[in-house]
Design a protein around this motif. Structure first.
Motif, PDB file in Angstrom:
ATOM      1  N   THR A  68     -38.181 -34.513  45.745  1.00 53.61           N
ATOM      2  CA  THR A  68     -37.139 -33.692  45.129  1.00 53.61           C
ATOM      3  C   THR A  68     -37.681 -32.970  43.910  1.00 53.61           C
ATOM      4  OG1 THR A  68     -36.443 -35.720  44.061  1.00 53.61           O
ATOM      5  CG2 THR A  68     -35.122 -34.958  45.930  1.00 53.61           C
ATOM      6  N   ASP A  69     -38.528 -33.638  43.152  1.00 50.82           N
ATOM      7  CA  ASP A  69     -39.125 -33.000  41.972  1.00 50.82           C
ATOM      8  C   ASP A  69     -40.606 -32.738  42.214  1.00 50.82           C
ATOM      9  OD1 ASP A  69     -36.854 -32.911  40.169  1.00 50.82           O
ATOM     10  OD2 ASP A  69     -36.942 -35.093  40.276  1.00 50.82           O
ATOM     11  N   TYR A  70     -41.166 -31.911  41.344  1.00 54.66           N
ATOM     12  CA  TYR A  70     -42.556 -31.484  41.523  1.00 54.66           C
ATOM     13  C   TYR A  70     -43.524 -32.652  41.348  1.00 54.66           C
ATOM     14  CZ  TYR A  70     -46.950 -29.085  40.508  1.00 54.66           C
ATOM     15  OH  TYR A  70     -48.254 -28.674  40.506  1.00 54.66           O
ATOM     16  N   ALA A  71     -44.327 -32.906  42.375  1.00 56.20           N
ATOM     17  CA  ALA A  71     -45.352 -33.954  42.320  1.00 56.20           C
ATOM     18  C   ALA A  71     -46.631 -33.349  42.895  1.00 56.20           C
ATOM     19  CB  ALA A  71     -44.912 -35.164  43.131  1.00 56.20           C
ATOM     20  N   PRO A  72     -47.556 -32.913  42.028  1.00 53.24           N
ATOM     21  CA  PRO A  72     -48.684 -32.098  42.484  1.00 53.24           C
ATOM     22  C   PRO A  72     -49.506 -32.714  43.611  1.00 53.24           C
ATOM     23  CG  PRO A  72     -48.877 -32.708  40.131  1.00 53.24           C
ATOM     24  CD  PRO A  72     -47.528 -33.113  40.584  1.00 53.24           C
ATOM     25  N   LEU A  73     -49.795 -34.009  43.517  1.00 50.34           N
ATOM     26  CA  LEU A  73     -50.651 -34.621  44.531  1.00 50.34           C
ATOM     27  C   LEU A  73     -49.928 -34.687  45.883  1.00 50.34           C
ATOM     28  CD1 LEU A  73     -53.203 -35.997  45.440  1.00 50.34           C
ATOM     29  CD2 LEU A  73     -52.471 -38.093  44.286  1.00 50.34           C
ATOM     30  N   ALA A  74     -48.634 -35.021  45.855  1.00 49.89           N
ATOM     31  CA  ALA A  74     -47.870 -35.093  47.100  1.00 49.89           C
ATOM     32  C   ALA A  74     -47.757 -33.692  47.733  1.00 49.89           C
ATOM     33  CB  ALA A  74     -46.488 -35.677  46.831  1.00 49.89           C
ATOM     34  N   TRP A  75     -47.598 -32.671  46.890  1.00 52.72           N
ATOM     35  CA  TRP A  75     -47.538 -31.299  47.406  1.00 52.72           C
ATOM     36  C   TRP A  75     -48.860 -30.947  48.101  1.00 52.72           C
ATOM     37  CZ3 TRP A  75     -44.292 -26.862  45.061  1.00 52.72           C
ATOM     38  CH2 TRP A  75     -43.027 -27.350  44.696  1.00 52.72           C
ATOM     39  N   ALA A  76     -49.959 -31.377  47.486  1.00 51.22           N
ATOM     40  CA  ALA A  76     -51.272 -31.086  48.066  1.00 51.22           C
ATOM     41  C   ALA A  76     -51.472 -31.839  49.379  1.00 51.22           C
ATOM     42  CB  ALA A  76     -52.372 -31.441  47.072  1.00 51.22           C
ATOM     43  N   ARG A  77     -50.955 -33.079  49.458  1.00 48.92           N
ATOM     44  CA  ARG A  77     -51.030 -33.831  50.728  1.00 48.92           C
ATOM     45  C   ARG A  77     -50.324 -33.053  51.833  1.00 48.92           C
ATOM     46  NH1 ARG A  77     -54.609 -38.020  50.580  1.00 48.92           N
ATOM     47  NH2 ARG A  77     -54.181 -39.389  48.809  1.00 48.92           N
ATOM     48  N   ALA A  78     -49.133 -32.535  51.516  1.00 43.55           N
ATOM     49  CA  ALA A  78     -48.375 -31.779  52.512  1.00 43.55           C
ATOM     50  C   ALA A  78     -49.169 -30.540  52.931  1.00 43.55           C
ATOM     51  CB  ALA A  78     -47.016 -31.385  51.938  1.00 43.55           C
ATOM     52  N   ALA A  79     -49.787 -29.872  51.965  1.00 43.78           N
ATOM     53  CA  ALA A  79     -50.579 -28.668  52.264  1.00 43.78           C
ATOM     54  C   ALA A  79     -51.764 -29.024  53.147  1.00 43.78           C
ATOM     55  CB  ALA A  79     -51.056 -28.021  50.961  1.00 43.78           C
ATOM     56  N   SER A  80     -52.408 -30.129  52.835  1.00 41.45           N
ATOM     57  CA  SER A  80     -53.569 -30.560  53.605  1.00 41.45           C
ATOM     58  C   SER A  80     -53.173 -30.836  55.060  1.00 41.45           C
ATOM     59  CB  SER A  80     -54.157 -31.818  52.949  1.00 41.45           C
ATOM     60  OG  SER A  80     -55.153 -32.376  53.757  1.00 41.45           O
ATOM     61  N   GLU A  81     -52.020 -31.493  55.200  1.00 40.47           N
ATOM     62  CA  GLU A  81     -51.554 -31.831  56.548  1.00 40.47           C
ATOM     63  C   GLU A  81     -51.294 -30.566  57.372  1.00 40.47           C
ATOM     64  OE1 GLU A  81     -48.671 -35.073  56.417  1.00 40.47           O
ATOM     65  OE2 GLU A  81     -47.849 -34.371  58.326  1.00 40.47           O
ATOM     66  N   VAL A  82     -50.596 -29.591  56.784  1.00 41.01           N
ATOM     67  CA  VAL A  82     -50.281 -28.354  57.517  1.00 41.01           C
ATOM     68  C   VAL A  82     -51.559 -27.565  57.802  1.00 41.01           C
ATOM     69  CG1 VAL A  82     -49.070 -26.140  57.428  1.00 41.01           C
ATOM     70  CG2 VAL A  82     -47.958 -28.185  56.561  1.00 41.01           C
ATOM     71  N   ASP A 179     -47.007 -44.158  48.094  1.00 45.80           N
ATOM     72  CA  ASP A 179     -46.282 -44.159  46.820  1.00 45.80           C
ATOM     73  C   ASP A 179     -47.177 -43.696  45.677  1.00 45.80           C
ATOM     74  OD1 ASP A 179     -44.117 -45.089  48.167  1.00 45.80           O
ATOM     75  OD2 ASP A 179     -44.320 -47.185  47.511  1.00 45.80           O
ATOM     76  N   ALA A 180     -48.479 -43.980  45.814  1.00 48.57           N
ATOM     77  CA  ALA A 180     -49.415 -43.609  44.749  1.00 48.57           C
ATOM     78  C   ALA A 180     -49.440 -42.091  44.547  1.00 48.57           C
ATOM     79  CB  ALA A 180     -50.811 -44.118  45.079  1.00 48.57           C
ATOM     80  N   ASP A 181     -49.159 -41.344  45.619  1.00 49.52           N
ATOM     81  CA  ASP A 181     -49.170 -39.881  45.508  1.00 49.52           C
ATOM     82  C   ASP A 181     -47.970 -39.367  44.720  1.00 49.52           C
ATOM     83  OD1 ASP A 181     -51.463 -39.873  47.004  1.00 49.52           O
ATOM     84  OD2 ASP A 181     -50.418 -39.594  48.909  1.00 49.52           O
ATOM     85  N   LEU A 182     -47.000 -40.257  44.472  1.00 44.42           N
ATOM     86  CA  LEU A 182     -45.816 -39.839  43.709  1.00 44.42           C
ATOM     87  C   LEU A 182     -45.822 -40.409  42.290  1.00 44.42           C
ATOM     88  CD1 LEU A 182     -43.080 -40.225  46.466  1.00 44.42           C
ATOM     89  CD2 LEU A 182     -43.933 -38.092  45.506  1.00 44.42           C
ATOM     90  N   LEU A 183     -46.961 -40.992  41.890  1.00 44.75           N
ATOM     91  CA  LEU A 183     -47.037 -41.575  40.544  1.00 44.75           C
ATOM     92  C   LEU A 183     -46.918 -40.517  39.470  1.00 44.75           C
ATOM     93  CD1 LEU A 183     -49.773 -44.358  40.733  1.00 44.75           C
ATOM     94  CD2 LEU A 183     -47.315 -44.618  40.370  1.00 44.75           C
TER      95      LEU A 183
END
Lengths: 324, 251
Positions: A68-82, A179-183
């Protein structure tokens, strides 16, 4: 496929992202590939239509309860997956703090090189880029060896342009991460502090002072002129370093980048640090005792003289002119 | 609290850059050297943290042997020791830089609680070395920070955004990249300068890995060939300026 990382604030599309999409469309056309976009968060569904109008074929929307909020590492994981799933040849982000941050995380996750702040990208093997150094005071031509090519685009390199109608189909997916990606996650932004005038970045008129102003008190005539012209105060790094003015007023490579209609540089020598922030002023006037000052090479008009004597005269003439 | 700060030796440009004949570098024969404002505030913040919590400040740089000058300057501000990752004259790309820095940190005898870097270097401005180092160390990273509070085992970072501020809370050890404006750096004192001369610097000489972002040419943007039209000298020139105000429609 060219993949653009789109930034939005809870469903509100970011202007710089539309610029990146517009540039991505041109890249995709040059290589004959489709243009896709990644939007993170369920709110992203609402921007798919606008992205379609800008030429995006598929809008990948990453939906996850933790996003829901900005989490840079999680955003990058999503980008990597796509990027992996679609076999993207180029991943393009905005050269904004967030765009460059997510892209750098993506580069670290995939062990691929990243070229930030590009003004030109030519896909190939290697991809050729032209990128800004020293806040745009120098341009670098470089070869980027990696696929996909991870690049970000300097803000305002291109004007966002719809004119590329595509389907904008929504493809929702749940990215995989721990969960670590949302730290590291942004707590909802605290409200901006109440400010009386226009922000420096959006100001139409800026009266800016440097070392030559001499003291905190020396800014009084600059403030008077700013008020007369409906402008705001800017300053150089020497000024904030001396504590004469707050850092929020600093114009430059490590301060605010501005593009006013009128920039009056008072007692500013014109170090590249400062010029990187004000080079986009439409008209620049310099008041300086030194006719050889570097800033003369960036200005339209100059008065040679002591600001303590010149500014009061300008203020008086401006009052007369306004009284008509 | 043991804090490590990364800095980078960069030319102190006056008004304009001149490019060397091969088109690959800035002509630095007549230039002094400095570090980025982002890094100046990083060192100042580290010194303040250690003044408050006790501990040590280490300054690390990757650069030529001459970068000792930049380490000594920061030692005069209060850094206790230095690590100089010595390079040949070639530029290291962000991946190579991050790998060498992470190795130096991992192999150091000190377990750093906090690594502080500038958000981007003044010259190459790649916006990625801090993030790559954090990944290699397996530590959380927050970037673009303009205010911070550090406690024994956690830190709160504040980052400016268009709509206000974002807050991040992370546990230590962590990596953070900071922005100019975080604080007002102090000037080195004379005793500080004298003490700096005797502080230890450890040198490392790793091999440079193959670059994957390879600079092929540098150039000064062409739009910069303006020359101001001088409207006059002293207060007598004021009416001419007011004419310009009218022309461009600000009054």
């Amino acid at each position: 496929m060219v993949l653009v990382l789109v930034d939005h604030d809870h469903g509100q599309l970011d202007e710089l992202s539309l610029q990146a999409v517009t540039y991505g469309r041109e890249l995709a056309a040059s290589t004959g590939e489709p243009l896709d976009a990644l939007v993170v968060g369920a709110d992203g569904r609402s921007v798919a239509g606008a992205l379609g109008e800008h030429g995006v074929t598929t809008v990948h929307v990453a939906v996850h309860e933790g996003l829901t909020d900005y989490a840079p590492l999680a955003w990058a994981r999503a980008a990597s997956e796509v990027a992996t799933r679609t076999g993207a040849s180029v991943v393009l982000a905005t050269g904004s703090p967030r765009g460059n941050e997510v892209l750098a995380h993506l580069g670290a996750l995939t062990d691929l090189p990243v070229a930030a702040d590009c003004v030109e990208v030519t896909p190939g093997s290697p991809t050729k880029v032209v990128r800004a150094r020293w806040g745009g005071s120098l341009m670098e031509e470089a070869n980027l060896h990696g696929s996909p090519a991870l690049v970000s685009l300097v803000p305002h390199t291109i004007v966002a342009d719809p004119g590329g109608s595509a389907s904008g189909d929504v493809a929702e997916f749940t990215p995989t991460f721990s969960d670590a990606d949302l730290l590291v996650i942004a707590k909802p932004a605290a409200a901006a502090e109440e400010s009386s005038g226009v922000s420096l970045a959006d100001a139409k008129v800026i009266i800016s002072g440097g070392r030559g102003v001499g003291s905190a008190e020396g800014f009084a005539p600059l403030e008077e002129l700013a008020e007369l012209l409906g402008g705001t105060i800017g300053c150089s790094r020497v000024v904030t370093g001396n504590g004469w003015r707050p850092h929020t007023e600093q114009v430059g490579q490590t301060g605010t980048k501005v593009a006013p209609d009128l920039y009056i540089a008072c007692g500013i020598s014109g170090a590249t640090q400062h010029i990187a922030g004000c080079r986009n002023a439409k008209t620049m006037i310099v008041i300086n005792t030194d006719p050889e000052a570097a800033i003369m090479g960036y200005a339209d008009y100059a008065i040679i003289g002591d600001i303590g004597k010149v500014l009061p005269a300008i203020i008086e003439e401006t009052r007369k002119a306004k009284a008509g | 609290m043991d804090v490590l700060v990364c800095i980078k030796r960069v030319p102190l440009s006056g008004g304009k850059f001149t490019i060397t004949e091969d088109g690959l570098d800035i002509e630095t024969a007549k230039l002094g050297f400095t570090i980025s404002p982002h890094e100046e505030v990083a060192v100042e913040e580290a010194v303040r943290i250690v003044e408050q919590h006790g501990g040590s400040v280490t300054v690390l740089t990757l650069g030529p042997a001459e970068a000792e000058e930049q380490i000594r300057e920061q030692m005069a501000i209060g850094a206790d020791r230095g690590i100089l990752i010595e390079t040949d004259s070639q530029e290291w790309d962000p991946q190579a830089t991050a790998t060498a820095i992470a190795e130096a940190i991992t192999e150091d005898e000190t377990d750093f609680d906090l690594v502080i870097m500038g958000n981007e270097s003044a010259d190459a401005s790649g916006y990625q070395v801090g993030i790559r180092v954090a990944h290699k160390l397996g530590r959380p990273i927050v970037t673009g920070v303009k205010a911070m509070t550090v406690e024994a085992d956690k830190a709160t970072f504040e980052r400016p955004v268009k709509t206000g501020r974002e807050l991040y809370e992370v546990s230590l050890p962590a990596v953070v990249t900071v922005l100019d404006g975080l604080n007002i750096p102090r000037y080195p004192s004379v005793p500080g300068r004298i003490r700096a001369k005797k502080k230890p610097i450890e040198r490392r000489n790793p091999e440079r890995p193959e670059s994957r972002l390879v600079k092929t040419r540098l150039e000064v943007p062409v739009t910069e060939s303006k020359q101001a039209q001088v409207l006059g000298s002293g207060p007598e020139a004021a009416p001419a300026i007011v004419e310009i105000f009218k022309q461009i429609g600000v009054i």
